[in-house]
Design an enzyme around this catalytic site. Structure first.
Site, PDB file in Angstrom:
ATOM      1  N   LYS A  83       0.852  -1.193   0.000  1.00  0.00           N
ATOM      2  CA  LYS A  83       0.000   0.000   0.000  1.00  0.00           C
ATOM      3  C   LYS A  83       0.885   1.240   0.000  1.00  0.00           C
ATOM      4  O   LYS A  83       1.886   1.281   0.733  1.00  0.00           O
ATOM      5  CB  LYS A  83      -0.901   0.034   1.242  1.00  0.00           C
ATOM      6  CG  LYS A  83      -1.665   1.354   1.398  1.00  0.00           C
ATOM      7  CD  LYS A  83      -2.633   1.379   2.557  1.00  0.00           C
ATOM      8  CE  LYS A  83      -3.322   2.750   2.598  1.00  0.00           C
ATOM      9  NZ  LYS A  83      -4.333   2.854   3.659  1.00  0.00           N
ATOM     10  N   GLU A 111      -9.760  12.988  10.775  1.00  0.00           N
ATOM     11  CA  GLU A 111      -9.060  11.790  11.271  1.00  0.00           C
ATOM     12  C   GLU A 111      -8.281  12.050  12.552  1.00  0.00           C
ATOM     13  O   GLU A 111      -7.321  12.845  12.566  1.00  0.00           O
ATOM     14  CB  GLU A 111      -8.124  11.258  10.181  1.00  0.00           C
ATOM     15  CG  GLU A 111      -7.422   9.984  10.604  1.00  0.00           C
ATOM     16  CD  GLU A 111      -6.798   9.213   9.444  1.00  0.00           C
ATOM     17  OE1 GLU A 111      -6.811   9.712   8.302  1.00  0.00           O
ATOM     18  OE2 GLU A 111      -6.291   8.111   9.701  1.00  0.00           O
ATOM     19  N   GLU A 166      -7.519  -1.934   2.198  1.00  0.00           N
ATOM     20  CA  GLU A 166      -6.790  -0.662   2.364  1.00  0.00           C
ATOM     21  C   GLU A 166      -6.927  -0.168   3.812  1.00  0.00           C
ATOM     22  O   GLU A 166      -5.971   0.344   4.404  1.00  0.00           O
ATOM     23  CB  GLU A 166      -7.396   0.348   1.373  1.00  0.00           C
ATOM     24  CG  GLU A 166      -6.724   1.692   1.336  1.00  0.00           C
ATOM     25  CD  GLU A 166      -7.429   2.636   0.347  1.00  0.00           C
ATOM     26  OE1 GLU A 166      -8.026   2.167  -0.656  1.00  0.00           O
ATOM     27  OE2 GLU A 166      -7.392   3.844   0.597  1.00  0.00           O
ATOM     28  N   GLU A 211     -11.287  10.778  -6.298  1.00  0.00           N
ATOM     29  CA  GLU A 211     -11.285  10.814  -4.826  1.00  0.00           C
ATOM     30  C   GLU A 211     -10.454  11.991  -4.306  1.00  0.00           C
ATOM     31  O   GLU A 211     -10.894  12.735  -3.420  1.00  0.00           O
ATOM     32  CB  GLU A 211     -10.731   9.483  -4.290  1.00  0.00           C
ATOM     33  CG  GLU A 211     -10.678   9.435  -2.778  1.00  0.00           C
ATOM     34  CD  GLU A 211     -10.106   8.123  -2.268  1.00  0.00           C
ATOM     35  OE1 GLU A 211     -10.413   7.062  -2.849  1.00  0.00           O
ATOM     36  OE2 GLU A 211      -9.349   8.164  -1.282  1.00  0.00           O
TER      37      GLU A 211
HETATM   38  C1  ISC Z   1      -4.164  11.403   2.576  1.00  0.00           C
HETATM   39  C2  ISC Z   1      -5.486  11.577   2.644  1.00  0.00           C
HETATM   40  O1  ISC Z   1      -6.359  10.586   2.992  1.00  0.00           O
HETATM   41  C3  ISC Z   1      -6.016   9.482   3.788  1.00  0.00           C
HETATM   42  C4  ISC Z   1      -6.908   9.529   4.937  1.00  0.00           C
HETATM   43  C5  ISC Z   1      -8.175   9.011   4.859  1.00  0.00           C
HETATM   44  C6  ISC Z   1      -8.533   8.194   3.787  1.00  0.00           C
HETATM   45  C7  ISC Z   1      -7.636   7.851   2.827  1.00  0.00           C
HETATM   46  C8  ISC Z   1      -8.024   7.037   1.669  1.00  0.00           C
HETATM   47  O2  ISC Z   1      -9.145   6.509   1.654  1.00  0.00           O
HETATM   48  O3  ISC Z   1      -7.252   6.898   0.730  1.00  0.00           O
HETATM   49  C9  ISC Z   1      -6.205   8.238   2.919  1.00  0.00           C
HETATM   50  O4  ISC Z   1      -5.514   7.150   3.453  1.00  0.00           O
HETATM   51  C10 ISC Z   1      -6.138  12.843   2.365  1.00  0.00           C
HETATM   52  O5  ISC Z   1      -7.339  12.944   2.604  1.00  0.00           O
HETATM   53  O6  ISC Z   1      -5.448  13.783   1.927  1.00  0.00           O
END
Ligand code: ISC
Length: 377
Positions: A126, A180, A224, A362
């Protein structure tokens, strides 16, 4: 909490470049800065312990650590108070914006393909890859206006505004609304809420619900997500007992994306001598929510493919007090404002099965959290 006239006037009183961190209804806002600690290495445990030891009751250290190990950290030694800074929000002023993607969406999709090649070759499992928007605004953006809007609309639970130099009156200011929680400590109680696995929201409620349900059932997103939960549970077990992850992730919504979220609780075995919230943040960061798996190979892939655009982005931001209690959020849905210029960052986790175009969408949705409050739509 009801909003009173006094609340509204306190909202008006937000300084032009506030130093604050909000995690509940109220925002802790610094009234005075006694000192600023900086370090070339935000992961240095002696620096963290020295900061906490210097704090008297009623004081906090409020600041941020960079993404990379061996990169800077800054903490402001402050005296402040919790204030209900939630007033009505003025409409954004008319501004002209120059917006540049860095890298472009096409180049980002190619970067995702480069990571997928490394995954196929067994080098990594990952990697979180980011991209930026550089915005120039005429007239310049007003940080207090943006922060007011973040506090009222709360696109993420953790709203922050932290000057990145010793000067509080000028220079880069880190602002954002992170959904987060990296870690919080209250006495012996420890909490983390990692997020990973995301999908853009839809304005159509039925489609929005369909996307949330699909995310909850997506094997790719569950995998993930599991990387992050496993890494945090493993790290917490070094210093905690009763480490309790949920049996499976729940859904968490922001203004622009759905996330998979896992609230984890634990207990410090020796709160009197155990790590402070700042030390815990250093120990846990960077989690695979912003780095990857295995950590060292992912960090190398990020440096090679993404380059040098993170600095404080994808780091952590928060506070600690002299008892060791505190809260640190991951520095996402964030921007650095410096005069007329603003840089925004967003990343996405790439695992086997990731689709480059979906990752572009995304990260685009994640960038919208800050473009909206800055008035760019
Ligand atoms: C690095 C980021 O997301 C991380 C945090 C939440 C979900 C994430 C995702 O689903 O990819 C990423 O790991 C961002 O939002 O800039």
């Amino acid at each position: 909490m009801s909003v009173t006239a006094a609340d509204l006037s306190s909202s008006m009183a937000l300084p032009a470049r506030p130093l604050l961190f909000a995690s509940g209804e109220d925002a802790y806002i610094a009234d005075r800065v006694l000192h600023t600690w900086t370090t070339p290495d935000g992961a240095d445990p002696d620096w963290a312990d020295g900061v906490v030891a210097a704090l008297e009751p009623g004081e906090r250290a409020l600041g941020a650590l960079s993404f990379a190990a061996g990169a800077p950290g800054i903490l402001h030694h402050v005296v402040g108070s919790e204030r209900p800074l939630r007033g009505p929000v003025a409409k954004p002023r008319e501004r002209t914006y120059d917006v540049r993607e860095f890298p472009t969406a096409e180049a980002y999709a190619d970067m995702v393909r480069a990571v997928l090649d490394k995954i196929a070759a067994g080098v990594v499992r990952k990697v979180v890859l980011g991209r930026c928007l550089d915005v120039t605004s005429d007239p310049p953006l007003e940080p207090a206006e943006i922060i007011d809007r973040l506090l009222v609309t709360r696109p993420g639970r953790y709203v922050f505004s932290v000057p990145l130099t010793e000067s509080l009156s000028e220079g880069p200011l880190l602002v954002g609304a992170s959904p987060e929680l990296l870690v919080s400590r209250s006495g012996d109680r420890i909490a983390c809420t990692p997020l990973a696995g995301s999908v853009p929201r839809s304005p159509d409620p039925e489609e929005d619900a369909r996307r949330a349900a699909a995310l909850r059932a997506s094997d790719k997103d569950l995998a993930e997500h599991a990387f992050v939960v496993d890494a945090i549970v493993h790290a917490l077990k070094e210093v905690c007992v009763d480490v309790e992850p949920p049996t499976g992730p729940t859904l968490l919504a922001t203004d622009t994306v759905w996330h998979l979220a896992s609230p984890i609780s634990a207990r410090l075995e020796e709160p009197a001598t155990g790590p402070s919230a700042l030390r815990l943040a250093q120990m846990l960061h960077p989690t695979p929510a912003v780095g990857g798996v295995p950590a060292a190979a992912a960090a190398e892939a990020i440096a090679d493919i993404e380059g040098d655009l993170r600095d404080y982005f994808a780091g952590c931001v928060g506070w600690v007090d002299g008892s060791g209690d505190g809260v640190f959020a991951i520095t996402i849905r964030a921007a650095v404002i410096d005069g007329a210029r603003m840089r925004l960052f967003a990343g996405a986790g790439i695992v086997a099965g990731s689709d480059p175009d979906s990752e572009v969408r995304e990260t685009g949705a994640k960038l919208q959290t800050m473009t909206r409050v800055a008035g760019l739509g």
